[in-house]
Each structure stands twice: as C-alpha cells, then as structure tokens.
Write an enzyme that holds these catalytic residues in place. Structure first.
Site, PDB file in Angstrom:
ATOM      1  N   LYS A  56       0.713  -1.329  -0.032  1.00 12.43           N
ATOM      2  CA  LYS A  56       0.076   0.100   0.099  1.00 12.43           C
ATOM      3  C   LYS A  56       1.045   1.314   0.192  1.00 12.43           C
ATOM      4  O   LYS A  56       0.936   2.046  -0.926  1.00 12.43           O
ATOM      5  CB  LYS A  56      -0.688  -0.056   1.601  1.00 12.43           C
ATOM      6  CG  LYS A  56      -1.958  -1.208   1.105  1.00 12.43           C
ATOM      7  CD  LYS A  56      -3.030  -1.174   2.175  1.00 12.43           C
ATOM      8  CE  LYS A  56      -3.783  -2.131   1.810  1.00 12.43           C
ATOM      9  NZ  LYS A  56      -5.337  -2.242   3.603  1.00 12.43           N
ATOM     10  N   GLY A 120      -0.765   0.816   8.146  1.00  7.19           N
ATOM     11  CA  GLY A 120      -1.748   1.226   6.924  1.00  7.19           C
ATOM     12  C   GLY A 120      -3.283   1.466   7.773  1.00  7.19           C
ATOM     13  O   GLY A 120      -3.847   3.077   7.735  1.00  7.19           O
TER      14      GLY A 120
END
Length: 418
Positions: A56, A120
C-alpha cells in the site's frame, strides 16, 4: 475492463468472489515480489486495482493524484488508471471502516477510542474516528527510530507499555494482524482491563470472529468484525472502477453471500444424534468439505476412540479433541461434525465459533443410536443428557430437531445456511 488485487500472498483472498458480485469485469489476483511491484504498477496490464499488504505504501508513492482521504491517511488500497495513463489513488478502506462503525450502531462522537496498530490500517481508522468526533489514541507495539510519540493532529501516540493509562477507553479498534489466520486465538489486548467499553471492532476478517471479538461477546460488549468492512470497501472500489455511483444496498447482499460461503456449519449434540451422517449428506448436497473431529483423532493416533479412552482415559481424549478442534476450526467454508462431549470443555466454544455457525442437533433420547460409546459403559443416555443439555444450548447458535427422516433434517440444515 481489467481489474484485480495486487499483493504478495493472495491464495486465501475473498476479493475475486466479492467483485464477481459487484460488476461485470475481469478480476485477477496479481501476486508480485517486492522488486516487481513498481514495474507492474507503471507498465502492467490493468485498469483498476485493489492493493493489499505489503504494497500500500509503495502504491501511494507512485500515484499521480490522490483522493482527499488517501492524502490525509497517507495510504491507498484502490488504484485507477486514467485515460492519459496517470494513476489515481483512493482509500476505500476508509469508507469500509465508516460503514462498519455505522452498522455497529454505537455513536462514536465524544467517545475515547483506542486504535491498536500504527500502520496503514491504523491510520485509516484514526482518520475516520476523528472525522466522526472521537478522541483517538494509537498504541504501537515498539518504538522504532523515526517513530513519533506525543500528539499529532489531535491524535495521541503511545506504546503498549503505557496501556494502563488508557483503561478508560470506550472504543477499541484492532488494526494489527494479531489474531489473523493462521495465528487464530491470539489477541493484542485483554478486554477485561477496560471497564468502560461500548464497542470493539476488529479489522481482521479471517477468522470471522477473532479471539478479541469472541472475548467481547463473552463480556457482553457490542462488537464487529472486518467482514462488513471488506464488503463495503469492495463496493466502493467497484464503483470507482466502473465510474458509477455506489449502490449501498449491494453491500449487505455481498456481505451475506460472503458470510454464507466462508462460515463453517458445525454440528454438536448427543452421541447418536446424527452428526456424522448429516454432515456427510450435507457435504454431498452442497459440495462443501466435511470434517469429523472423532475421525481426525483416529487418524492422528492410529487408535479407535474406544482404544484412546481405554489406553489414556477421558482427560487425555478431551485434550486431543481440543487440539483437533483448534486445527479444524481454522478452516472455513466446510461442515464439521463434533464428538458429543466437546461441549464439556469451555475453551472449545471459541474454537468452534471463530469461523462457524454452531447447530445443536436435538433428538429424543429414545431415538438415539449410541451402541459402543465409551462414556455409556458407566452412564445411561438420560443422565448424560441432563449433564450436557445446558452446555449444548450455550455453545449453539441454533437448534434443529432430528426426530424424523435424514431428508427432513437435511432440509432444515440447508435453511440454516441461508
């Protein structure tokens, strides 16, 4: 349109199923090594992508433009290739997490929230919680060079060694991988030290019920797992891929299909109540895998159940049974027939419920067929039923009668799967 999921290990992903329900486009699993990711994102054959760990942050850095929530969280999980070849990044996990919180029905505004994990997922949870009016503290396991601790944008950052300072938390969100398959049964914190909790959310969706959620259930605390978030973020991603407005009603439909296909159906009940027979019939009728805990004990020991009792006694047998249930309970999408006495160990309840819907097969004592059962050499069935009845009730989600034909019971079991 060419869409898919980018990640490193994707064998157990539910994304292809989800997207097959959300849009008419090809959806492929793209497993890439770290040194392949940048070239794939820049030059690969894709139009829309979901991105999962550990890529990500890499994807975020390669985006040409970002949605406001992606910019705020510093994290993307959905990419769209524009017609000019540029990459647009969005964080549809934020929509998914908001959906999870709203579905839980517990007001967030003004609550003290503790987010476990500074990665994240944790950053996404923090952003949404702040937008919804919560006071947020983030706990990270270790202090690393470059980590910052103190207040930042209204969020307090700390470490687990300071957890005693946050016992007044009202909301706990697990944004760590602790408790995720194959490490079922682990939990990042013990909920009993937080007396004011009104909501526990775990972003993990495999298992369906983590150890953290199962403890919340036992303590009577409202809780929600990551399956609803997974379905909601997938719906948001599909809308972005297709350039369409999102149909909110699809989320619950998709989640229902996913839950039915991933959840085990687990049969408990008295010896002779038909668990093994009905599990096999149901497996044949649905195409699902079938497991039998007694048969697995026989396979592992090379002994019959009777011989296990004779050689090692009931205590050893129950320990073996718990080991087997711990292993079989990690699987998903199947049918599990258990031994009649599995309910005598309280710890087995969580092992069964982590990925399963537990059905109590009820059968009149006079109809039970239990010749040669080890425990019945010294006790009769009526006595055994009196001892176990309350335990079966506590373990089960539903109960069905099996006093008629196998076909009648099979029909009722299929209804439990809807």
């Amino acid at each position: 349109m060419r869409c898919g999921l980018l990640g490193q290990t994707l064998a157990h992903s539910h994304s292809p199923l989800l997207h097959s329900l959300l849009g008419d486009y090809a959806y492929t699993l793209f497993e890439k090594a770290p040194d392949q990711v940048e070239d794939f994102l820049k030059n690969g054959s894709w139009d829309g992508l979901n991105v999962t760990i550990p890529y990500k942050k890499t994807a975020y850095a390669l985006c040409d433009s970002l949605s406001p929530i992606a910019r705020e969280t510093g994290n993307v999980n959905t990419l769209l290739r524009r017609r000019d070849g540029s990459i647009f990044g969005d964080n549809t996990d934020a929509f998914g997490f908001r959906y999870l919180l709203e579905k839980a029905g517990v007001p967030v505004a003004g609550k003290r929230a503790l987010v476990l994990g500074a990665g994240g997922a944790g950053g996404t949870a923090c952003a949404v919680l702040r937008q919804m009016g919560a006071a947020v503290t983030v706990l990270s396991r270790t202090e690393k060079p470059g980590d910052f601790y103190g207040k930042n944008n209204g969020i307090l950052y700390s470490t687990y060694r300071h957890i005693s300072q946050y016992k007044d938390a009202q909301i706990i969100v697990n944004a760590t991988p602790v408790g995720m398959y194959p490490h079922n049964g682990e939990a990042a914190v013990d909920l009993e030290i937080f007396p004011n909790l009104c909501l526990v959310a775990d972003l993990i969706y495999n298992p369906v019920r983590t150890a953290l959620l199962l403890q919340a259930e036992d303590l009577g605390i409202p809780c929600s797992g990551g399956l609803s978030m997974l379905a909601a973020q997938a719906a948001a991603s599909a809308a972005l891929f297709l350039g369409e407005a999102m149909d909110i009603s699809k989320i619950s439909q998709v989640e229902g299909v996913l839950r039915r296909q991933t959840e085990n159906l687990i049969l408990i009940g008295m010896p002779g109540s038909g668990k093994t027979t009905l599990a096999r019939l149901l497996g044949a009728a649905t195409g699902r895998p079938v497991w039998d805990s007694d048969e697995e004990i026989v396979r592992r020991t090379g002994l019959s159940i009777q011989d296990v009792f004779d050689r090692w006694g009931e205590k050893k047998f129950r320990a073996l049974e718990t080991e087997v249930l711990a292993d079989l309970g990690r699987h998903w999408g199947g049918i599990l027939a258990t031994g009649g006495g599995c309910v005598t160990r309280p710890e087995n309840r969580r092992l069964l419920r982590q990925n399963g819907k537990v059905i109590w097969l009820q059968r009149d004592i006079c109809k039970l067929e239990a010749p040669g059962r080890p425990l019945l050499r010294e006790r009769d069935l009526s006595e055994l039923y009196r001892q176990r009845c309350a335990l079966y009730e506590r373990f089960s989600d539903e109960a069905i009668l099996n006093n008629g034909t196998p076909e009648d019971a099979l029909r009722r079991l299929k209804e439990c799967m809807v």
